[in-house]
Write a protein that holds these residues in place. Structure first.
Motif, PDB file in Angstrom:
ATOM      1  N   GLY A  48       0.812  -1.212   0.000  1.00  0.00           N
ATOM      2  CA  GLY A  48       0.000   0.000   0.000  1.00  0.00           C
ATOM      3  C   GLY A  48       0.846   1.263   0.000  1.00  0.00           C
ATOM      4  N   PHE A  49       0.174   2.361  -0.331  1.00  0.00           N
ATOM      5  CA  PHE A  49       0.872   3.639  -0.440  1.00  0.00           C
ATOM      6  C   PHE A  49       1.406   4.108   0.903  1.00  0.00           C
ATOM      7  N   SER A  50       0.641   3.916   1.952  1.00  0.00           N
ATOM      8  CA  SER A  50       1.081   4.354   3.284  1.00  0.00           C
ATOM      9  C   SER A  50       2.383   3.670   3.690  1.00  0.00           C
ATOM     10  N   PHE A  51       2.490   2.381   3.398  1.00  0.00           N
ATOM     11  CA  PHE A  51       3.707   1.641   3.708  1.00  0.00           C
ATOM     12  C   PHE A  51       4.905   2.233   2.980  1.00  0.00           C
ATOM     13  N   VAL A  52       4.740   2.524   1.694  1.00  0.00           N
ATOM     14  CA  VAL A  52       5.831   3.095   0.898  1.00  0.00           C
ATOM     15  C   VAL A  52       6.188   4.488   1.406  1.00  0.00           C
ATOM     16  N   PHE A  53       5.191   5.264   1.767  1.00  0.00           N
ATOM     17  CA  PHE A  53       5.438   6.617   2.275  1.00  0.00           C
ATOM     18  C   PHE A  53       6.236   6.571   3.576  1.00  0.00           C
ATOM     19  N   ILE A  54       5.832   5.715   4.500  1.00  0.00           N
ATOM     20  CA  ILE A  54       6.535   5.602   5.785  1.00  0.00           C
ATOM     21  C   ILE A  54       7.948   5.070   5.578  1.00  0.00           C
ATOM     22  N   LEU A  55       8.090   4.070   4.734  1.00  0.00           N
ATOM     23  CA  LEU A  55       9.409   3.509   4.453  1.00  0.00           C
ATOM     24  C   LEU A  55      10.337   4.551   3.831  1.00  0.00           C
ATOM     25  N   SER A  56       9.823   5.324   2.892  1.00  0.00           N
ATOM     26  CA  SER A  56      10.655   6.350   2.257  1.00  0.00           C
ATOM     27  C   SER A  56      11.035   7.449   3.251  1.00  0.00           C
ATOM     28  N   ALA A  57      10.121   7.801   4.151  1.00  0.00           N
ATOM     29  CA  ALA A  57      10.440   8.797   5.176  1.00  0.00           C
ATOM     30  C   ALA A  57      11.557   8.295   6.085  1.00  0.00           C
ATOM     31  N   LEU A  58      11.502   7.027   6.468  1.00  0.00           N
ATOM     32  CA  LEU A  58      12.557   6.452   7.302  1.00  0.00           C
ATOM     33  C   LEU A  58      13.902   6.439   6.573  1.00  0.00           C
ATOM     34  N   ILE A  59      13.877   6.130   5.298  1.00  0.00           N
ATOM     35  CA  ILE A  59      15.117   6.113   4.514  1.00  0.00           C
ATOM     36  C   ILE A  59      15.713   7.518   4.433  1.00  0.00           C
ATOM     37  N   TYR A  60      14.873   8.525   4.246  1.00  0.00           N
ATOM     38  CA  TYR A  60      15.368   9.903   4.209  1.00  0.00           C
ATOM     39  C   TYR A  60      15.942  10.328   5.557  1.00  0.00           C
ATOM     40  N   VAL A  61      15.290   9.915   6.654  1.00  0.00           N
ATOM     41  CA  VAL A  61      15.807  10.242   7.987  1.00  0.00           C
ATOM     42  C   VAL A  61      17.166   9.583   8.207  1.00  0.00           C
ATOM     43  N   LEU A  62      17.304   8.331   7.802  1.00  0.00           N
ATOM     44  CA  LEU A  62      18.588   7.645   7.929  1.00  0.00           C
ATOM     45  C   LEU A  62      19.660   8.324   7.065  1.00  0.00           C
ATOM     46  N   GLY A  63      19.284   8.738   5.867  1.00  0.00           N
ATOM     47  CA  GLY A  63      20.225   9.446   5.004  1.00  0.00           C
ATOM     48  C   GLY A  63      20.664  10.773   5.604  1.00  0.00           C
ATOM     49  N   ALA A  64      19.722  11.498   6.180  1.00  0.00           N
ATOM     50  CA  ALA A  64      20.059  12.775   6.810  1.00  0.00           C
ATOM     51  C   ALA A  64      20.968  12.556   8.016  1.00  0.00           C
ATOM     52  N   ALA A  65      20.683  11.524   8.797  1.00  0.00           N
ATOM     53  CA  ALA A  65      21.536  11.218   9.954  1.00  0.00           C
ATOM     54  C   ALA A  65      22.942  10.852   9.493  1.00  0.00           C
ATOM     55  N   GLY A  66      23.033  10.098   8.422  1.00  0.00           N
ATOM     56  CA  GLY A  66      24.339   9.737   7.888  1.00  0.00           C
ATOM     57  C   GLY A  66      25.110  10.950   7.400  1.00  0.00           C
ATOM     58  N   MET A  67      24.419  11.854   6.728  1.00  0.00           N
ATOM     59  CA  MET A  67      25.082  13.068   6.243  1.00  0.00           C
ATOM     60  C   MET A  67      25.552  13.935   7.407  1.00  0.00           C
TER      61      MET A  67
END
Length: 64
Positions: A33-52
């Protein structure tokens, strides 16, 4: 400025990730579902920002 020879590699990695991410997001949306993809993508962006932030922080330590 310091690693300008890596810029073409970064563009290539970005293009690859864009294509794979687009296909993968459609497949995941079909399954979860779309909600799952949205939440997953938000988590990936947060991890990327933390890494940066971590890389930037370590860079400041080496220059200090």
């Amino acid at each position: 400025e310091k690693a300008s020879d890596l810029i073409p590699w970064m563009w290539g990695i970005n293009a690859y990730a864009t294509v794979i991410g687009s296909v993968l997001s459609v497949l995941l949306a079909i399954k979860g579902g779309f909600s799952f993809v949205f939440i997953l993508s938000a988590l990936i962006y947060v991890l990327g920002a933390a890494g940066m932030l971590r890389v930037m922080k370590e860079g400041q330590k080496t220059h200090a």
